[in-house]
Structures are given as C-alpha cells and as structure tokens.
Enzyme design. Structure first.
Site, PDB file in Angstrom:
ATOM      1  N   HIS A   1      23.522 -15.116 -14.843  1.00  0.00           N
ATOM      2  CA  HIS A   1      23.576 -13.929 -15.717  1.00  0.00           C
ATOM      3  C   HIS A   1      23.887 -14.290 -17.213  1.00  0.00           C
ATOM      4  O   HIS A   1      24.927 -14.398 -17.625  1.00  0.00           O
ATOM      5  CB  HIS A   1      24.280 -12.955 -15.437  1.00  0.00           C
TER       6      HIS A   1
ATOM      7  N   HIS B   1      19.901  -9.562 -18.271  1.00  0.00           N
ATOM      8  CA  HIS B   1      21.145  -9.410 -17.711  1.00  0.00           C
ATOM      9  C   HIS B   1      21.321 -10.404 -16.512  1.00  0.00           C
ATOM     10  O   HIS B   1      22.330 -11.040 -16.412  1.00  0.00           O
ATOM     11  CB  HIS B   1      21.214  -7.813 -16.988  1.00  0.00           C
TER      12      HIS B   1
ATOM     13  N   GLU C   1      44.424   3.598  -2.364  1.00  0.00           N
ATOM     14  CA  GLU C   1      44.135   2.683  -1.486  1.00  0.00           C
ATOM     15  C   GLU C   1      43.486   1.443  -2.053  1.00  0.00           C
ATOM     16  O   GLU C   1      44.167   0.167  -1.898  1.00  0.00           O
ATOM     17  CB  GLU C   1      43.781   2.992  -0.110  1.00  0.00           C
TER      18      GLU C   1
ATOM     19  N   HIS D   1      41.667  10.497  11.478  1.00  0.00           N
ATOM     20  CA  HIS D   1      43.010   9.327  11.198  1.00  0.00           C
ATOM     21  C   HIS D   1      43.135   8.318  12.379  1.00  0.00           C
ATOM     22  O   HIS D   1      44.139   7.696  12.324  1.00  0.00           O
ATOM     23  CB  HIS D   1      44.197  10.317  11.172  1.00  0.00           C
TER      24      HIS D   1
END
Length: 708
Positions: A75, A312, A459, A522
């Site tokens: 890149h 890019h 998280e 869960h």
C-alpha cells in the site's frame, strides 16, 4: 464544540489539483517560521531547512514506493500522503532511542492504519533503528522478513504493537496512554518525573469506520488521556473508491462529543508549520486526548494515480514510479537515501542523550524515594516479585464448594496485593464476573493511580485496550472480563493478543448452559473449542478452587501468551486430589487408577463435569471396571508435556475413553472415543433441568463408557 482549524489560505481542493498538476506544488513544504525548541538540552533540535525537509519527506515516500514496487505488493498511497506529518513527528517531536528500542520512557507510536506499513519501516530505517536495514526494506513482505505486510511487534523492534485489523491500533494506543497515565500518577514526584511520555497514533478512514475505534475513543475521552495524540489521515479514499459512497459523517464533531480536543490541518501535504502548531496545541491540552485531522492526498506526487483508490493497495508500476520521481524531482536510485537526509533524520545521538537524561532522573529518584523506586524498577524490569505465587490459596474437600467465578475473585484480590502491576476490570459486569479488586478504587480521570478499570459495555474495545496495556512492556499485567459468550464481540482483539504475544488474562464467567435461565443467547457452546483452536492462547476450565489457583499461576507467569479462563456460575465441590501442579501439566489423574497403570475406562472431564465423571467412575467401579478420571483444565498445557506423560494419563490403547464437557464435541476426538456434551443451542431454564434435557448426566457418561 467547533474544531480548531489550522490551515493555509488555499482550499484543500485547490491543493489537491495543484499537487497532481504541478511539480512546484508537489515540492513545496513549510513556511519559514519555526516552533520553539523543547526545553530539555537533550531534546533541543533545529528544524530542517525547507529544502532539506522536502528531501527528507520525499525520502520517506520513495522508500515506501520502492519497497512496495520490489515486492509488487503493498500500500504505497498512505505513506506518500502521511510522509509530512510523520517527518515532523519523528524528526522534531518524538523522543526515542533507536539504539535501545525498549527504553522505558520513549514516546510510543502506533500505525493504526497498518496496511501502510512501509511508512513505519521507512521511519525506523531513516531514524537509525538497527532492526530495519536497507536489506530489510528490500525484502518487504517476503518470508521471514523483518518488514512484514503489516507491522508486527514480535518481528520488528520499534513496532510497539501489531496492527492490521482496522480500528484496533487506535485502541492499543488508548491502552498505551492509559498505562503511562496510571504509572505517572503512581510514581512521579514533584521535580522528579520518571514516567513522562506521549502516545502518538496515525489512523485512517477505515479505522474510524470500524466500531471498535469508537469504543476506545469514548473511553479515552472519559478518562481524559491528555498524552494521547492521534492523527487522522483524512484522504477520503478506501478500497471501494472515494469514501463519500459510505462515509460522510463529521469525524471531528464525533470526537469532540467523545470529549477530545480536535483540530484540523487542512493541507497536510505542504503545511508543515500547520502540523507543528497543531502538535504544540495538542500538548497544551492536558486533560483531553487530541485528534488532529490532517487532510492529505493519498499517493501525493503520483501524477496519474494520486487521489484515487488505484494507489491505495497496489504498486504504482514502473512507468508511474518513473513519472513520480520526475514529478517530485527525486534523482536517486531505488532505496537510495541522500547523505544529508541520513544526517538530519538519524536520531542515535539525540536518543542516547535523552536516555542518559532520564537515567539521571531515575538515579535522583532512587536516592530521594528509595521505596517507590524499588517497586518502579521491579515493574519495568517485567520480572515477577519473588515468591508471589505463595499468595494463591489451596483447598480441600472440607472447604465449601462454590462457583469458580467466586474462586477467581479470591485469586484476583490475592494477586493484586503481591503484584503491583495487576490492573483490570470488566465490561459492565463486575458484580457478575466478580472482578473488583477490593483494596483499590477505580481508575478515572481524577484518580488515575487506581487499578480497577470500568470499561462499560465495550467488549471489543476492552480487549484491544488491554493489549495496549500489556504491550506497554512496563510490568503491568492486565485482565479483562465479561460473560464467555461475549467473546464473540472481542474475538478480534483476543486473536491479536495471541498473535502479538500480549499476556492479557481474559476472565470469562458463565461458561456453559449451566448459567441457566438467561437462555441460549447467553450460553456458550462452541467457544471452548474455538479458542482451543487459536494458536498461542491458553484456555483454562477449572473444576474447583485449586484448579482456579493453578490457572491464575500459569496465566500470570506466561507474559508472552494470553490466557482465557472459562469460569462457572454454578457451584461445585473442592477435591482433595486437584492441585496447582496438576493444572501446570494440563491434564492429570484426580480419581481412580493411577497414571501409567492399566485400566478399562478413562473418563475425561473439565470444569463442572469433573464431578460428574467421578460419580460415573464410582458407578462403573461397582460393576467391576477399573476406571481412571482425568481432569483436563488446559488442553494446550497438556500438549506441551512429554509423549510418555501424555500416554500415562490418556492411553490411546484403552478402548473406552469418554470425554464430558457441557460444550461442543468438536476437538474431543483427539482424546476420546465418545463425548457427552452439547452440539446444539441451549434453552432458558434452571441449570439442572438443562443438563438433564441435553443428556449431560452421570447416566449418560456411564452409558457412553459401556457402549465402548
């Protein structure tokens, strides 16, 4: 709050078009005025002249161009656009010692936009790091190279963290800045500051699109991390094309809302003075992190590919490289660095002086504050205090059986008393994860010396921030916690922890369908198997207090290996035969026929199912069978043992080997001939009803053994 704007009179669009059309514009750099030198004699430097600055910036660009071209992969566009801000940062602002990359008080730099890795490799080479020689630049992206496709901290000295997954790098930077703020608050004294460094980061549009960056940026603003300065490379290009097809928000306004100080350098291609002043202003703001939006042209200097996605993620190609050399008047061969550029950018002498200055401060600190100095030096040595493990309690069957998450709480509170670097917290689940250190308060903007981290419901950001704390390499031992099921939200950060050898301790409670009524959303099923598949990750599922202590002992000792502790919500009895030493072996005999002796049946359990295996063994013994029960709290540690030991515990010649774990059967075929577990989703009900419904019972284990 409106962002501060630092700009030249010309508009960005005019700068873009003139850069592509005009050699003169492409070579223009800074105004003649200069910022004030830094106070310290060791850090005072004379900024490069306009002409020399141009040469240095173009040297950065062409090392990146040549590296990508030789590899025919990479890149080049980002390094070409970010060269001016990188030059100012590394040449004039940052403090580091290239001959000692691990010097504690160095400024940290994170290239969050890790795909532009030739930028950091070019900077390391030009500033004097031995880790990146010319030959390393020439072997970019090749096998065993010190210059891999994305920055890897374990491969290249000077790369603080491993970046590539977009957004995680800025989160690591937040963790690095948190570590500095915490240690400074604990150890610095008036007139004697042994912790005093900044964290700098370059991120791009992709980093800002990824949600994880928002999680960490929100926390950085809340915590007021004033020594975190982030450059946003605003080039408005992604792989798909111009970012306006999907990304039109006001990034500066978002960061201002997070509580950041924001500025905008409108012409990051030529306005070096604007970049200088933005950094100076950012350093004046001590109670907020700083975002400096720097608008650049990706692939700056390329006549035909600049400001497009073509530059890019692919080499320019020989014709465009030649055209760019002509456009920027770069009359040097591949990987050639002019002598005057090397002389300006090599920071070996300056870095040695900076480190010597800090060593003198540390010597003064030791003399005036000997007790604090002793703790500080032990921390930054990364060595554990002698006898630390003696704090871990042990248990017998007479001790009340409780959930392993409660045992975990006991271990955390014992460890924080003997490990001054122990720091961590939970993603808004501290009362459920049982992760608060009772002797310490919360790390907050006005109390950064405290050690409980409140991550909120973030998280992924939590995991990536803890990676940064661990990779600050200052002796801090971070832990983070949530329900085991929500590792789904932080798996990316956990994988990077494993890859980058960051010794984060992941405290994951509610480890199975045994959590009960919260139901299948869960209840983890495949999670143990998936993390056991992850290289360089230790996965523990302890069955009682002794095994929980053993898990923590190993997790703390393995500073270059993250650990995941899967802990129960439901209680289970302590056993007389479990031990810390057994956990260190990964699997060991806890009941019945001793290791190495002949037997008819081997039952292997983990966590809450070890008790079930013992009860099944007793039933089988009543029918005349010779049975061995093996607790296997850590598959990875078992695999580290000798072949003889492994055979003595789990002898593959025994035909009846049954594993029992309230989780997926995936992977257990390597050890057992039958598995009692669950391969579908759970349900909402009390834990005993769920175990019965899904057939995870003593009767099922006995039946499986008999069937073999």
């Amino acid at each position: 709050m409106a962002p501060i704007v630092t700009s030249r009179s010309s508009s960005l669009s005019a700068a873009r078009s003139s850069a592509v059309r005009s050699v003169r514009s492409a070579r223009g750099v800074a105004r003649s005025s200069r910022s004030s030198p830094r106070v310290s004699a060791a850090t005072t430097i004379a900024p490069a002249s306009t002409e020399l600055a141009t040469q240095c910036i173009n040297a950065i660009r062409f090392l990146a161009i040549d590296g990508v071209e030789k590899a025919n992969s990479g890149h080049p566009g980002l390094p070409m656009g970010c060269a001016p801000m990188s030059f100012i940062l590394w040449d004039e602002v940052m403090k580091f010692n290239p001959k000692n990359p691990d010097w504690f008080n160095r400024d940290r730099f994170v290239l969050s936009a890790g795909h532009g890795s030739m930028l950091i490799y070019s900077m390391l080479h030009l500033t004097g790091y031995d880790s990146v020689a010319k030959e390393d630049l020439m072997s970019f992206r090749q096998l065993d190279s010190k210059t891999p496709g994305h920055p890897e901290n374990f491969m290249t000295a000077g790369c603080e963290v491993t970046t590539g997954p977009l957004g995680q790098g800025i989160c690591n930077a937040v963790g690095l800045a948190l570590a500095e703020a915490h240690l400074a608050a604990r150890f610095n004294k008036p007139g004697c500051e042994v912790v005093d460094h900044y964290t700098y980061c370059i991120m791009g549009d992709g980093c800002n699109m990824e949600g994880v960056s928002g999680e960490a940026a929100s926390l950085a603003g809340h915590w007021g991390l004033g020594k975190l300065i982030v450059f946003y490379d605003d080039n408005k290009i992604s792989i798909d094309g111009h970012t306006d097809i999907s990304f039109t928000e006001d990034v500066s306004a978002r960061y201002a809302a997070y509580g950041w100080h924001t500025q905008h350098v409108e012409d990051g291609n030529t306005d070096l003075e604007g970049i200088r002043k933005a950094i100076e202003e950012a350093k004046k703001v001590t109670d907020k992190p700083s975002l400096i939006k720097v608008s650049t042209i990706i692939g700056y200097g390329s006549p035909n590919k600049a400001d497009s996605h073509d530059v890019h993620g692919a080499a320019l190609g020989p014709d465009e490289v030649a055209a760019t050399r002509a456009n920027l008047n770069w009359n040097y061969s591949e990987f050639e660095v002019p002598e005057e550029v090397s002389g300006q950018m090599d920071k070996s002498e300056k870095g040695a002086a900076l480190e010597a200055e800090w060593e003198a401060t540390l010597a003064k600190y030791e003399k005036e504050f000997p007790e604090d100095a002793k703790v500080f030096k032990q921390l930054i040595s990364r060595e554990l205090p002698a006898g630390w493990e003696k704090c871990l309690p042990t248990y017998t069957s007479e001790d009340k059986g409780i959930a392993t998450r409660l045992h975990s709480q006991t271990m955390l509170n014992a460890l924080c008393e003997v490990l001054p670097g122990f720091i961590g917290g939970s993603a808004d689940l501290a009362p459920s994860n049982m992760t608060l250190m009772k002797a310490h308060g919360d790390f907050q903007k006005d109390s950064p010396a405290e050690r409980n981290l409140r991550f909120g419901v973030r998280e992924h950001g939590m995991g990536a921030i803890c990676n940064g704390i661990a990779l600050h390499n200052s002796g801090l031992i971070p832990y983070c916690a949530t329900f085991f099921i929500f590792t789904d939200y932080m798996r990316g950060a956990m994988r990077v922890a494993a890859l980058s050898e960051a010794g984060v301790i992941h405290v994951m409670t509610h480890d199975s369908i045994g959590l009960g009524e919260d139901g299948p959303t869960h209840q983890p099923i495949e999670h143990l198997a998936s993390f056991r598949c992850m290289p360089n990750m230790l996965v523990f599922r302890p069955c009682d207090g002794n095994e929980t202590a053993g898990a923590y002992k190993v997790a703390v000792e393995r500073r270059n290996m993250p650990s995941t502790l899967a802990l129960s919500r439901q209680g289970m009895p302590n056993m007389d035969t479990t031990s810390i030493a057994g956990v260190e072996k990964g699997a060991y005999v806890v009941y019945g026929v001793a290791a190495g002796e002949s037997c008819d049946v081997i039952l292997i359990g983990t966590g809450s199912e070890v008790e079930m295996c013992v009860d099944a063994a007793k039933e089988l013994e009543g029918e005349g069978k010779k049975v061995r029960v093996v607790s296997m709290p850590c598959v990875e540690l078992f695999e580290e043992q000798s072949a003889d030991y492994k055979k003595s515990v789990i002898d593959p010649s025994v035909s009846a080997i049954v594993s029992c774990e309230a989780a997926s059967s995936f992977g257990w075929g390597a050890y057992s001939n039958a598995h009692v577990g669950i391969d579908g989703f759970g349900a909402s009900a009390p834990a005993p009803a769920l175990y019965k419904k899904f057939g995870i019972t003593v009767e099922a284990v006995v039946a499986a053994a008999k069937s073999l």
